[in-house]
Design a protein around this motif. Structure first.
Motif, mmCIF file in Angstrom:
data_model
loop_
_atom_site.group_PDB
_atom_site.id
_atom_site.type_symbol
_atom_site.label_atom_id
_atom_site.label_comp_id
_atom_site.label_asym_id
_atom_site.label_seq_id
_atom_site.Cartn_x
_atom_site.Cartn_y
_atom_site.Cartn_z
ATOM 1 N N TYR A 192 -56.906 12.366 -11.840
ATOM 2 C CA TYR A 192 -56.406 12.533 -10.467
ATOM 3 C C TYR A 192 -57.561 12.816 -9.504
ATOM 4 O O TYR A 192 -57.674 12.203 -8.443
ATOM 5 C CB TYR A 192 -55.399 13.679 -10.432
ATOM 6 C CG TYR A 192 -54.798 13.923 -9.056
ATOM 7 C CD1 TYR A 192 -53.707 13.181 -8.609
ATOM 8 C CD2 TYR A 192 -55.332 14.882 -8.211
ATOM 9 C CE1 TYR A 192 -53.165 13.385 -7.358
ATOM 10 C CE2 TYR A 192 -54.799 15.101 -6.947
ATOM 11 C CZ TYR A 192 -53.711 14.350 -6.533
ATOM 12 O OH TYR A 192 -53.186 14.559 -5.291
ATOM 13 N N ILE A 227 -61.961 17.936 1.794
ATOM 14 C CA ILE A 227 -60.598 17.581 1.393
ATOM 15 C C ILE A 227 -60.425 17.828 -0.097
ATOM 16 O O ILE A 227 -59.405 18.382 -0.534
ATOM 17 C CB ILE A 227 -60.297 16.104 1.725
ATOM 18 C CG1 ILE A 227 -60.369 15.890 3.239
ATOM 19 C CG2 ILE A 227 -58.932 15.703 1.210
ATOM 20 C CD1 ILE A 227 -60.236 14.440 3.661
ATOM 21 N N ASP A 261 -59.985 21.422 -0.728
ATOM 22 C CA ASP A 261 -58.633 21.812 -0.302
ATOM 23 C C ASP A 261 -57.618 21.464 -1.384
ATOM 24 O O ASP A 261 -56.729 22.253 -1.715
ATOM 25 C CB ASP A 261 -58.238 21.051 0.979
ATOM 26 C CG ASP A 261 -58.887 21.657 2.211
ATOM 27 O OD1 ASP A 261 -59.413 22.784 2.099
ATOM 28 O OD2 ASP A 261 -58.875 21.001 3.264
ATOM 29 N N ALA A 265 -47.674 15.208 -9.576
ATOM 30 C CA ALA A 265 -46.654 14.398 -8.918
ATOM 31 C C ALA A 265 -46.257 15.048 -7.603
ATOM 32 O O ALA A 265 -46.026 14.374 -6.591
ATOM 33 C CB ALA A 265 -45.443 14.249 -9.831
ATOM 34 N N GLN A 266 -46.206 16.377 -7.618
ATOM 35 C CA GLN A 266 -45.865 17.125 -6.411
ATOM 36 C C GLN A 266 -46.937 16.948 -5.335
ATOM 37 O O GLN A 266 -46.622 16.864 -4.147
ATOM 38 C CB GLN A 266 -45.776 18.601 -6.793
ATOM 39 C CG GLN A 266 -44.683 19.350 -6.086
ATOM 40 C CD GLN A 266 -44.719 20.809 -6.496
ATOM 41 O OE1 GLN A 266 -45.261 21.173 -7.537
ATOM 42 N NE2 GLN A 266 -44.157 21.645 -5.672
ATOM 43 N N MET A 267 -48.185 16.910 -5.785
ATOM 44 C CA MET A 267 -49.281 16.725 -4.836
ATOM 45 C C MET A 267 -49.206 15.338 -4.187
ATOM 46 O O MET A 267 -49.538 15.175 -3.025
ATOM 47 C CB MET A 267 -50.642 16.820 -5.539
ATOM 48 C CG MET A 267 -50.977 18.180 -6.089
ATOM 49 S SD MET A 267 -51.268 19.376 -4.797
ATOM 50 C CE MET A 267 -52.696 18.699 -3.982
ATOM 51 N N GLY A 268 -48.796 14.366 -4.960
ATOM 52 C CA GLY A 268 -48.721 13.005 -4.459
ATOM 53 C C GLY A 268 -50.078 12.346 -4.434
ATOM 54 O O GLY A 268 -51.102 13.026 -4.442
ATOM 55 N N PRO A 269 -50.086 11.000 -4.395
ATOM 56 C CA PRO A 269 -51.370 10.296 -4.380
ATOM 57 C C PRO A 269 -52.114 10.576 -3.081
ATOM 58 O O PRO A 269 -51.491 10.814 -2.050
ATOM 59 C CB PRO A 269 -50.967 8.827 -4.460
ATOM 60 C CG PRO A 269 -49.573 8.793 -3.924
ATOM 61 C CD PRO A 269 -48.950 10.102 -4.308
ATOM 62 N N ILE A 270 -53.461 10.533 -3.166
ATOM 63 C CA ILE A 270 -54.267 10.737 -1.961
ATOM 64 C C ILE A 270 -54.162 9.497 -1.085
ATOM 65 O O ILE A 270 -54.440 8.394 -1.534
ATOM 66 C CB ILE A 270 -55.742 10.970 -2.341
ATOM 67 C CG1 ILE A 270 -55.876 12.203 -3.216
ATOM 68 C CG2 ILE A 270 -56.612 11.090 -1.105
ATOM 69 C CD1 ILE A 270 -55.405 13.463 -2.561
ATOM 70 N N GLU A 271 -53.722 9.688 0.145
ATOM 71 C CA GLU A 271 -53.629 8.572 1.084
ATOM 72 C C GLU A 271 -54.901 8.529 1.898
ATOM 73 O O GLU A 271 -55.192 9.463 2.632
ATOM 74 C CB GLU A 271 -52.441 8.786 2.024
ATOM 75 C CG GLU A 271 -51.084 8.813 1.329
ATOM 76 C CD GLU A 271 -50.582 7.423 1.028
ATOM 77 O OE1 GLU A 271 -51.040 6.491 1.701
ATOM 78 O OE2 GLU A 271 -49.753 7.287 0.116
ATOM 79 N N GLU A 284 -57.080 7.733 4.960
ATOM 80 C CA GLU A 284 -56.748 7.588 6.374
ATOM 81 C C GLU A 284 -57.202 6.228 6.868
ATOM 82 O O GLU A 284 -58.197 5.683 6.398
ATOM 83 C CB GLU A 284 -57.444 8.690 7.169
ATOM 84 C CG GLU A 284 -56.763 10.031 7.027
ATOM 85 C CD GLU A 284 -55.436 10.060 7.753
ATOM 86 O OE1 GLU A 284 -55.416 9.863 8.964
ATOM 87 O OE2 GLU A 284 -54.411 10.273 7.078
#
Lengths: 387, 108
Positions: free
Chosen positions: A27, A44, A47, A77-83, A85
């Motif tokens: 991840y 990031i 963070d 899964a809760q964090m979700g994929p890094i989008e 910008e």
């Protein structure tokens, strides 16, 4: 029974099952790759590490100290994929490392590790972090994957053969480019940039990480990389000190002209020091000054080394100050370096010319050089065949 | 294609302004923002929010300060800058206009 690996997230230790560790690592590597080119990437990432750490903490209790594989997966899964910008998307850098990490995004943890061992194509660079002089040895060491100390010893040994090592070193210091960008640094050692990032992060979990390795070979490899990392880390303060200078030095472009004199002084000190050592080894006395009785030669050599350091330290400092006083522009540095080098070479050449003309012994020695080289080659050949 | 999918791009674009609006009310940290969004159509995740927040900060719309939390590591609490407030005001005005247009068009 599952293997447990301890990691460091945001300054705190967490124990993960091995599967969870792999998932987390994948991840974070994916995140690093996606944020390639984002100016706030490190911020990031830290963070995100802190957020993951907080979720892990919520899962643990006094009777539960290990985060399970499924729990790690749930947290991720809760964090979700890094989008990424818009405008800062991965793959904006056209370099090899960027493309490699971009490709890694689609792969699973296992495949990613395989890709990691392949890494980007290696290139020879000078690596300034952890360097003694200009990073040539460090770069070679990274390129052929051995300890830089060995390379340094090699150069010193080569220098005894009519200064070959020194010559090669100087030429390489001028010709070989320095690894500046993360991609170049990655290419210098052959590890993908993301893996280096990971090593940096895992640094503090050294001993725990050691336990996670299956065999001795993997452990040794880890140890070696860890040592390299720590060395770079120890140089960090020097590095930040450098950048402090770069920002706060008063700017006097004229200072560039004092550079050659400083380097000449330093060169003279070096020549003096080498002569002192030679005279010490040859005659047991430093320029006719006999050693006091019962002082062994090696102590005298050590004292000479220390004296040299004391003499040269301020000169080095002054040279650095000179460079920084030129201000920011890169061309000014290059110009100063060129001037420095030209004056240096001119004086060395003049000295050699003088020596050649006024010292018949030297002339004779130079004339016998070719035959000496032939003889040495012959000796080596007979030794080789005799073996 | 359902309405939900059709609006995914629009939701994505609006998220930025909703985040600004949430932050405008009080100093919040990321979990607060996620919680407030989670009950709306704009539910999102850390993986999206952190890069977004970092970009907004870089654009000078918001700023943060570290605060100790009662348990665990310190947290970043975000707040709007003057520029952020101005941008939010403009956006809300524009949003009002769009809303009006949507209602008005096609009516006789």
């Amino acid at each position: 029974m599952n293997k447990v690996i301890t990691i460091n997230l945001g300054g705190n230790a967490y124990q993960l099952e091995e599967g969870g560790y792999d998932a987390l690592r994948a991840y974070l590597e994916t995140a690093t790759a996606k944020l390639q080119g984002n100016p706030d990437r490190d911020e990031i990432l830290s963070d995100i590490e802190l957020a993951i750490a907080e979720k892990f903490r919520a899962l643990l209790a006094s009777h539960k100290t290990v985060v399970g594989t499924k729990e790690v997966a749930a947290v991720l899964a809760q964090m979700g994929p890094i989008e990424a910008e818009p405008g800062e998307a991965a793959g904006t850098s056209a370099s090899g490392a960027g493309a490699t990490s971009g490709a890694n995004r689609q792969k699973t943890a296992g495949e990613e590790r395989a890709a990691g061992s392949g890494g980007p194509p290696r290139r020879l660079y000078r690596i300034y972090e952890g360097a003694m002089i200009s990073g040539v040895c460090n770069g070679i060491a990274a390129y052929v994957n051995i300890d830089p100390t060995l390379v340094r010893i090699g150069f010193v040994l080569l220098t005894f053969f009519w200064g070959t090592g020194l010559l090669v070193y100087v030429v390489m210091a001028i010709l070989v480019p320095e690894a500046r960008s993360p991609e170049e640094k990655a290419a210098a050692s052959g590890f993908p940039a993301t893996a280096q990032e990971f090593i940096r992060r895992a640094r503090e979990g050294y001993y725990e990480a050691m336990k996670g390795f299956p065999d001795r070979k993997a452990r040794r490899e880890w140890q070696r990389r860890f040592k390299q990392e720590m060395r770079a880390h120890a140089d960090q303060w020097r590095y930040s000190w450098h950048s402090y200078w770069a920002e706060h030095a008063p700017i006097h472009p004229g200072m560039g002209f004092t550079l050659p004199f400083l380097s000449l002084l330093q060169g003279a000190a070096t020549v003096l020091w080498i002569c002192a050592i030679i005279s010490l080894l040859a005659t047991g006395a430093v320029f006719g000054l006999a050693l006091p009785a019962n002082v062994p030669v090696w102590v005298a050599a050590l004292l000479l080394l220390i004296a040299y350091g004391i003499l040269v330290g301020p000169l080095k400092f002054a040279r650095r100050a000179c460079y920084y006083s030129l201000g920011r522009p890169h061309w000014a540095w290059s110009l100063a370096f060129l001037l420095d080098a030209v004056v240096w070479l001119a004086v060395v050449a003049a000295l050699l010319w003088l020596a050649f003309h006024y010292l018949p012994e030297l002339r004779d020695a130079v004339h016998t050089l070719p035959s000496l080289a032939h003889q040495a080659a012959d000796d080596i050949r007979t030794w080789w065949h005799g073996k | 294609m359902g309405v939900n999918e059709k609006f995914s791009a629009i939701r994505k674009g609006l998220l930025e302004f909703l985040v600004l609006q949430i932050i405008s009310a009080e100093k919040v940290y990321v979990a607060d923002i996620l919680k407030q969004l989670s009950v709306t159509e704009f539910a999102t995740q850390e993986g999206t929010l952190y890069p977004l927040l970092s970009r907004l900060r870089r654009e000078g719309l918001l700023d943060y300060e570290w605060k100790e939390s009662e348990a665990g590591p310190p947290r970043k609490y975000y707040e709007l800058t003057a520029k952020g407030r101005e941008q939010l005001r403009e956006t809300l005005e524009y949003w009002g206009q769009i809303n009006g247009t949507v209602k008005k068009l096609g009516q006789k």
